[in-house]
Design a protein around this motif. Structure first.
Motif, PDB file in Angstrom:
ATOM      1  N   GLY A  15       0.774  -1.245   0.000  1.00 19.94           N
ATOM      2  CA  GLY A  15       0.000   0.000   0.000  1.00 19.94           C
ATOM      3  C   GLY A  15       0.803   1.292   0.000  1.00 19.94           C
ATOM      4  O   GLY A  15       0.321   2.324   0.462  1.00 19.94           O
ATOM      5  N   ARG A  16       2.023   1.265  -0.561  1.00 21.74           N
ATOM      6  CA  ARG A  16       2.807   2.522  -0.611  1.00 21.74           C
ATOM      7  C   ARG A  16       2.131   3.551  -1.507  1.00 21.74           C
ATOM      8  O   ARG A  16       1.951   4.708  -1.120  1.00 21.74           O
ATOM      9  CB  ARG A  16       4.244   2.257  -1.131  1.00 21.74           C
ATOM     10  CG  ARG A  16       5.104   1.484  -0.178  1.00 21.74           C
ATOM     11  CD  ARG A  16       6.455   1.134  -0.781  1.00 21.74           C
ATOM     12  NE  ARG A  16       6.388   0.735  -2.183  1.00 21.74           N
ATOM     13  CZ  ARG A  16       5.862  -0.403  -2.616  1.00 21.74           C
ATOM     14  NH1 ARG A  16       5.401  -1.287  -1.760  1.00 21.74           N
ATOM     15  NH2 ARG A  16       5.806  -0.689  -3.905  1.00 21.74           N
ATOM     16  N   SER A  17       1.751   3.136  -2.707  1.00 18.85           N
ATOM     17  CA  SER A  17       1.148   4.091  -3.652  1.00 18.85           C
ATOM     18  C   SER A  17      -0.182   4.605  -3.113  1.00 18.85           C
ATOM     19  O   SER A  17      -0.476   5.805  -3.192  1.00 18.85           O
ATOM     20  CB  SER A  17       0.947   3.427  -5.014  1.00 18.85           C
ATOM     21  OG  SER A  17       2.178   2.867  -5.452  1.00 18.85           O
ATOM     22  N   PHE A  18      -0.961   3.708  -2.523  1.00 24.14           N
ATOM     23  CA  PHE A  18      -2.247   4.085  -1.920  1.00 24.14           C
ATOM     24  C   PHE A  18      -1.999   5.128  -0.815  1.00 24.14           C
ATOM     25  O   PHE A  18      -2.707   6.134  -0.733  1.00 24.14           O
ATOM     26  CB  PHE A  18      -2.897   2.823  -1.343  1.00 24.14           C
ATOM     27  CG  PHE A  18      -4.245   3.047  -0.722  1.00 24.14           C
ATOM     28  CD1 PHE A  18      -5.407   2.986  -1.492  1.00 24.14           C
ATOM     29  CD2 PHE A  18      -4.373   3.304   0.640  1.00 24.14           C
ATOM     30  CE1 PHE A  18      -6.662   3.184  -0.907  1.00 24.14           C
ATOM     31  CE2 PHE A  18      -5.612   3.512   1.220  1.00 24.14           C
ATOM     32  CZ  PHE A  18      -6.758   3.448   0.453  1.00 24.14           C
ATOM     33  N   PHE A  29      -0.299   8.400  -7.821  1.00 22.67           N
ATOM     34  CA  PHE A  29       0.488   7.164  -7.971  1.00 22.67           C
ATOM     35  C   PHE A  29      -0.457   6.042  -8.394  1.00 22.67           C
ATOM     36  O   PHE A  29      -1.599   5.971  -7.922  1.00 22.67           O
ATOM     37  CB  PHE A  29       1.172   6.794  -6.649  1.00 22.67           C
ATOM     38  CG  PHE A  29       2.067   7.869  -6.100  1.00 22.67           C
ATOM     39  CD1 PHE A  29       3.271   8.171  -6.721  1.00 22.67           C
ATOM     40  CD2 PHE A  29       1.708   8.584  -4.964  1.00 22.67           C
ATOM     41  CE1 PHE A  29       4.101   9.164  -6.216  1.00 22.67           C
ATOM     42  CE2 PHE A  29       2.529   9.574  -4.446  1.00 22.67           C
ATOM     43  CZ  PHE A  29       3.725   9.863  -5.079  1.00 22.67           C
ATOM     44  N   HIS A  30       0.040   5.179  -9.256  1.00 18.02           N
ATOM     45  CA  HIS A  30      -0.792   4.077  -9.736  1.00 18.02           C
ATOM     46  C   HIS A  30      -0.921   3.032  -8.631  1.00 18.02           C
ATOM     47  O   HIS A  30       0.076   2.458  -8.190  1.00 18.02           O
ATOM     48  CB  HIS A  30      -0.135   3.488 -10.989  1.00 18.02           C
ATOM     49  CG  HIS A  30      -0.994   2.492 -11.687  1.00 18.02           C
ATOM     50  ND1 HIS A  30      -2.373   2.606 -11.726  1.00 18.02           N
ATOM     51  CD2 HIS A  30      -0.697   1.364 -12.377  1.00 18.02           C
ATOM     52  CE1 HIS A  30      -2.880   1.596 -12.394  1.00 18.02           C
ATOM     53  NE2 HIS A  30      -1.878   0.826 -12.802  1.00 18.02           N
ATOM     54  N   SER A  31      -2.143   2.819  -8.202  1.00 19.51           N
ATOM     55  CA  SER A  31      -2.364   1.877  -7.101  1.00 19.51           C
ATOM     56  C   SER A  31      -3.499   0.942  -7.454  1.00 19.51           C
ATOM     57  O   SER A  31      -4.589   1.381  -7.809  1.00 19.51           O
ATOM     58  CB  SER A  31      -2.718   2.675  -5.838  1.00 19.51           C
ATOM     59  OG  SER A  31      -3.270   1.848  -4.857  1.00 19.51           O
ATOM     60  N   VAL A  38       3.361  -3.429  -9.016  1.00 22.25           N
ATOM     61  CA  VAL A  38       2.797  -2.401  -9.893  1.00 22.25           C
ATOM     62  C   VAL A  38       3.817  -1.272 -10.075  1.00 22.25           C
ATOM     63  O   VAL A  38       4.154  -0.905 -11.197  1.00 22.25           O
ATOM     64  CB  VAL A  38       1.462  -1.852  -9.321  1.00 22.25           C
ATOM     65  CG1 VAL A  38       0.936  -0.715 -10.184  1.00 22.25           C
ATOM     66  CG2 VAL A  38       0.429  -2.964  -9.227  1.00 22.25           C
ATOM     67  N   THR A  39       4.308  -0.721  -8.968  1.00 25.29           N
ATOM     68  CA  THR A  39       5.270   0.388  -9.056  1.00 25.29           C
ATOM     69  C   THR A  39       6.644  -0.169  -9.423  1.00 25.29           C
ATOM     70  O   THR A  39       7.205  -0.974  -8.691  1.00 25.29           O
ATOM     71  CB  THR A  39       5.338   1.140  -7.708  1.00 25.29           C
ATOM     72  OG1 THR A  39       4.015   1.525  -7.360  1.00 25.29           O
ATOM     73  CG2 THR A  39       6.239   2.347  -7.798  1.00 25.29           C
ATOM     74  N   GLN A  40       7.151   0.254 -10.572  1.00 19.52           N
ATOM     75  CA  GLN A  40       8.414  -0.308 -11.066  1.00 19.52           C
ATOM     76  C   GLN A  40       9.599   0.632 -10.883  1.00 19.52           C
ATOM     77  O   GLN A  40      10.737   0.224 -10.968  1.00 19.52           O
ATOM     78  CB  GLN A  40       8.289  -0.654 -12.553  1.00 19.52           C
ATOM     79  CG  GLN A  40       7.334  -1.806 -12.833  1.00 19.52           C
ATOM     80  CD  GLN A  40       7.854  -3.146 -12.334  1.00 19.52           C
ATOM     81  OE1 GLN A  40       9.052  -3.335 -12.163  1.00 19.52           O
ATOM     82  NE2 GLN A  40       6.959  -4.078 -12.063  1.00 19.52           N
ATOM     83  N   VAL A  57       7.756  10.660  -2.441  1.00 20.10           N
ATOM     84  CA  VAL A  57       8.416   9.806  -3.436  1.00 20.10           C
ATOM     85  C   VAL A  57       7.983   8.364  -3.197  1.00 20.10           C
ATOM     86  O   VAL A  57       8.205   7.810  -2.113  1.00 20.10           O
ATOM     87  CB  VAL A  57       9.960   9.931  -3.370  1.00 20.10           C
ATOM     88  CG1 VAL A  57      10.602   9.032  -4.421  1.00 20.10           C
ATOM     89  CG2 VAL A  57      10.397  11.383  -3.562  1.00 20.10           C
ATOM     90  N   ASP A  58       7.330   7.788  -4.200  1.00 21.50           N
ATOM     91  CA  ASP A  58       6.913   6.384  -4.146  1.00 21.50           C
ATOM     92  C   ASP A  58       8.075   5.543  -4.690  1.00 21.50           C
ATOM     93  O   ASP A  58       8.855   6.014  -5.536  1.00 21.50           O
ATOM     94  CB  ASP A  58       5.665   6.197  -5.020  1.00 21.50           C
ATOM     95  CG  ASP A  58       4.998   4.851  -4.813  1.00 21.50           C
ATOM     96  OD1 ASP A  58       5.373   4.132  -3.878  1.00 21.50           O
ATOM     97  OD2 ASP A  58       4.080   4.519  -5.613  1.00 21.50           O
ATOM     98  N   THR A  59       8.220   4.332  -4.197  1.00 16.45           N
ATOM     99  CA  THR A  59       9.352   3.482  -4.617  1.00 16.45           C
ATOM    100  C   THR A  59       8.854   2.086  -4.997  1.00 16.45           C
ATOM    101  O   THR A  59       7.770   1.683  -4.563  1.00 16.45           O
ATOM    102  CB  THR A  59      10.368   3.331  -3.459  1.00 16.45           C
ATOM    103  OG1 THR A  59       9.694   2.700  -2.356  1.00 16.45           O
ATOM    104  CG2 THR A  59      10.954   4.653  -3.019  1.00 16.45           C
TER     105      THR A  59
HETATM  106 MG   LIG Z   1       2.862   0.937  -5.840  1.00 20.55          MG
END
Ligand SMILES: [Mg+2]
Ligand SMILES: Nc1nc2c(ncn2[C@@H]2O[C@H](COP(=O)(O)OP(=O)(O)OP(=O)(O)O)[C@@H](O)[C@H]2O)c(=O)[nH]1
Length: 281
Positions: A15-18, A29-31, A38-40, A57-59
């Motif tokens: 749930g980082r992007s969320f 962010f794409h979640s 999902v997050t590349q 910053v999403d990782t």
């Molecule tokens: Mg993600």
């Protein structure tokens, strides 16, 4: 403070992007639910929240099945540059849907080894799915010894996202208060460089392969046997009992030295680990 910089870290799908979207109040962010990552790559977004610019910053997620840890960490490290001049806080996103197991523990160790001995000074645990918790969060944490220890070692403590309207303002206040208390400090690229050098030194240090360990144990046991044998013989003062004494002394001396050699090898191993893991969780 006019600009707050946050880096999100955590396991794939936790749930980082969320959480990034929740903080910034927008779907940036794409979640989505997915069995694969999902997050590349790292992604930086910024929004003004209550008169303060907040950078998130999403990782890419750790423990992804299709990439090695080294490949993922290489990408994650780019977050430091994106959060220039450096993040005020690392948010380790954990979900209360899962218990804190060895998997999560290893993930935290790997974050610490990558970002160095100061990592925990800039870290907060962010729990999501808080609305689904059936017990108070304090109890959930207290009941898991290792999680309790992790939270204790995080300078920024923890926060829960539980769908309350105050969840984001409260999170930002917690972070801002701490940052201000610490005179505006943040994690820097120099700290990352230091951590990389330290990690390389540990990886390059001659460990002594299995062969040399075996040779060392053999020598220790033989020496123990000879000394034990001599003591056993002398204790018998040249009588018939001295032969039995010598044999017993040889066995005892050998066993003693075997135990000592084992302890030394284990201690060396532990020492090497504590150089890379700043948080003993
Ligand atoms: Mg993600
Ligand atoms: N209800 C609820 N759903 C959540 C929460 N956190 C994450 N989710 C859902 O969990 C799924 C995965 O979340 P992501 O934000 O994509 O997770 P991620 O860690 O970024 O995943 P990767 O980028 O694939 O590693 C999404 O469908 C989210 O909507 C939460 O706190 N509450």
């Amino acid at each position: 403070m006019s600009l707050l910089r946050i880096v999100l870290l955590g396991k794939v799908g936790d749930g980082r992007s969320f959480s990034g979207n929740t903080i910034l109040g927008d779907e940036l962010f794409h979640s989505k639910p997915s069995l694969s990552a999902v997050t590349q790559k790292c992604q930086k977004e910024m929004k003004k929240i209550n008169n303060q610019n907040v950078v998130v910053v999403d990782t890419p997620g750790l423990l992804s099945t299709d990439k090695t840890e080294a490949q993922i960490m290489k990408k994650i490290k780019k977050s430091i540059n994106l959060a220039k001049p450096g993040p005020h806080v690392f948010l380790i996103v954990l979900t209360v849907e899962d218990d804190y197991t060895k998997k999560e523990e290893d993930m935290v160790k790997s974050i610490c080894a990558t970002f160095g001995k100061n990592t925990m000074d800039y870290t907060m645990v962010l729990f999501n799915y808080g609305e689904e918790l059936e017990v108070p969060i304090e109890e959930y944490i207290r009941d898991q010894k290792k999680l309790n220890k992790l939270i204790g070692s995080c300078e920024y403590g923890y926060h829960v996202f539980d769908k309350r309207p105050e969840q984001v303002p409260e999170l930002l206040k917690k972070i801002n208060d701490k940052v201000q208390e610490a005179g505006g400090r943040y994690y820097t690229a120099e700290m990352l460089q230091e951590a990389e050098t330290a990690l390389q030194q540990v990886q390059n240090a001659p460990e002594g392969g299995t062969q040399s360990k075996l040779a060392a144990i053999q020598t220790a046991v033989l020496s123990g046997m000879v000394v034990g044998c001599l003591f056993g013989y002398l204790a018998g003062e040249g009588q018939i009992t001295s032969t039995i004494g010598a044999a017993l002394g040889a066995v005892g001396g050998g066993l003693l030295c075997l135990a000592v050699a084992g302890i030394v090898i284990l201690a060396k191993k532990k020492c090497k680990c504590s150089k890379t893991c700043c948080c003993l969780v």
